[in-house]
Write an enzyme that holds these catalytic residues in place. Structure first.
Site: not given
Ligand SMILES: C[C@H](CCC[C@@H](C)[C@H]1CC[C@H]2[C@@H]3[C@H](O)C[C@@H]4C[C@H](O)CC[C@]4(C)[C@H]3C[C@H](O)[C@]12C)C(=O)SCCNC(=O)CCNC(=O)[C@H](O)C(C)(C)COP(=O)(O)OP(=O)(O)OC[C@H]1O[C@@H](n2cnc3c(N)ncnc32)[C@H](O)[C@@H]1OP(=O)(O)O
Length: 361
Positions: A101, A131
């Site tokens: 992540h 991200d």
């Protein structure tokens, strides 16, 4: 969402039998629901992909190949296809197949080691850098660049968008400004990483905060003026040995007035001092209001207006509700040339799903 905001027709391929869409960046997208665990579902997606300009896939390396939808195969059928692969670690290297992540990608980019206050552990600033800045935004730029290049060559290509590399690239300033000594000190002790007292936030008497970015001497002078501090009686600005003492003085001073008071003092000056606005305050701030920087959708949900603003062809964000899963299955398939009978057959066989928007009473 960016591509849709700026006019692309974006079709999101969802799973079937899913209770609720979790895509919070769904603005302006259509949704088709296809069961990719069936060979007919895969064949259907293949047809959609090869008739499209761009395929954007967010899976772990190898997932699309396992489905027979890898770029080599699709580009054979449509050599103009732009095939964007947005992953954490990229399509090669020993981490390529590992789950991860934002925080992991940021860590691997080197940037996380530079983020955080002095003496504290590294701190990931929300999931913005890998991200979104290094991932989504960089990938969108890659798609636009490939589309532009295709107008000359007529050829598609594969985009390997790694969030590690995207984040690192966004951090090029940090990398390249090491040569001028900007990051010689430890984390949180440099000019732009909360080390310098003139580049930090300060709490006000009502528990809110002001942001100070008074780097250059002419702006620093205005900061001192606003704070009613005498430069001659203070330690020097740029000597880091003096920074703790200077920070103590600024902290004490900012704590004497409310955020609104300080805003009144600094508004209209070049002191580079602004209120730290909460999400509740931001859209009603006069500057943001004057520019219309925030928009409301049909359910009165507020969000930032697409940026940048193009003079002739500004983005036109869709203000309707986000799509429910499979809302556009039939519409999209018809557009891609499927007959009603073919669509009905796939619906009955559970290869696709079509869901209607529930009426809001
Ligand atoms: C920090 C951010 C993460 C933010 C995520 C949050 C927004 C959400 C994450 C967890 C959610 C919560 C949770 O679900 C629990 C609640 C659920 C409830 O319903 C709502 C509230 C929740 C609290 C919920 C709330 C939020 O939604 C969450 C908090 C990030 O960093 S995002 C960046 C992640 N990294 C990447 O994107 C890099 C590239 N991708 C990957 O590395 C992998 O995809 C990833 C992300 C590691 C996931 O790996 P995974 O093993 O799960 O998947 P893949 O290996 O990619 O394989 C996908 C398989 O799915 C099959 N498939 C795909 N489409 C279909 C289809 N239409 N039909 C059938 N099957 C399909 C595909 O074939 C693959 O199958 P195989 O495994 O057999 O090959």
């Amino acid at each position: 969402m960016i591509l849709a905001d700026f006019g692309a027709k974006v079709i999101r391929v969802d799973r079937t039998k899913v209770a609720m869409a979790m895509d919070t960046q769904a603005r302006g997208k259509q949704s088709v629901a296809i069961n990719l665990k069936t060979s007919d579902g895969v064949a259907l997606l293949r047809k959609l992909c090869v008739q499209s300009d761009v395929v954007l896939e967010p899976y772990r390396k190898g997932v699309m190949e396992k489905l027979g939808l890898g770029p080599q195969e699709l580009l054979k059928e449509n050599p103009r296809l732009i095939y964007a692969r947005l992953t954490g670690y990229g399509q090669s290297g020993s981490y390529a197949t590992a789950a991860g992540h934002d925080i992991n990608y940021l860590a691997m980019s080197g940037l996380l080691s530079r983020l955080g206050r002095s003496g504290e552990k590294p701190y990931a600033p929300l999931n913005l850098l890998a991200d979104f800045a290094g991932g989504g935004l960089t990938c969108a730029m890659g798609i636009v660049l490939a589309l532009l290049e295709r107008t000359k060559s007529g050829k598609g290509q594969i985009i390997d968008a790694s969030m590690v590399e995207g984040a690192a690239y966004v951090g090029s300033f940090i990398w390249k400004s090491r040569s001028i000594g900007m990051w010689d000190r430890s984390r949180g002790e440099n000019m732009l990483d909360s080390g310098a007292p003139f580049y930090d936030t300060y709490q006000t008497s009502d528990g809110k905060y002001m942001a100070v970015g008074a780097i250059e001497p002419q702006f620093y002078k205005q900061l001192l003026k606003g704070l009613e501090l005498d430069a001659a009686a203070l330690p020097t600005q740029m000597n880091y040995i003096d920074w703790p003492e200077l920070r103590r003085i600024f902290t004490e001073r900012f704590a004497t007035k409310t955020q609104a008071d300080w805003s009144k003092i600094f508004d209209g000056t070049d002191a580079c001092v602004t209120p730290v606005l909460s999400f509740d305050q931001v859209s009603s701030h006069p500057h943001n209001q004057e520019r219309g920087s925030f928009i409301q959708d049909s359910s009165r949900e507020e969000s930032p207006r697409p940026a940048p603003v193009l003079s002739r062809t500004p983005a036109q964000p869709c203000l309707a509700s986000d799509p429910v899963i499979g809302e556009h299955t039939v519409e999209v398939l018809e557009e891609y040339g499927f007959s009603s009978a073919q669509i009905d057959q796939m619906l009955t066989a559970g290869i696709i799903e079509c869901n209607a928007v529930k009426a809001k009473l």
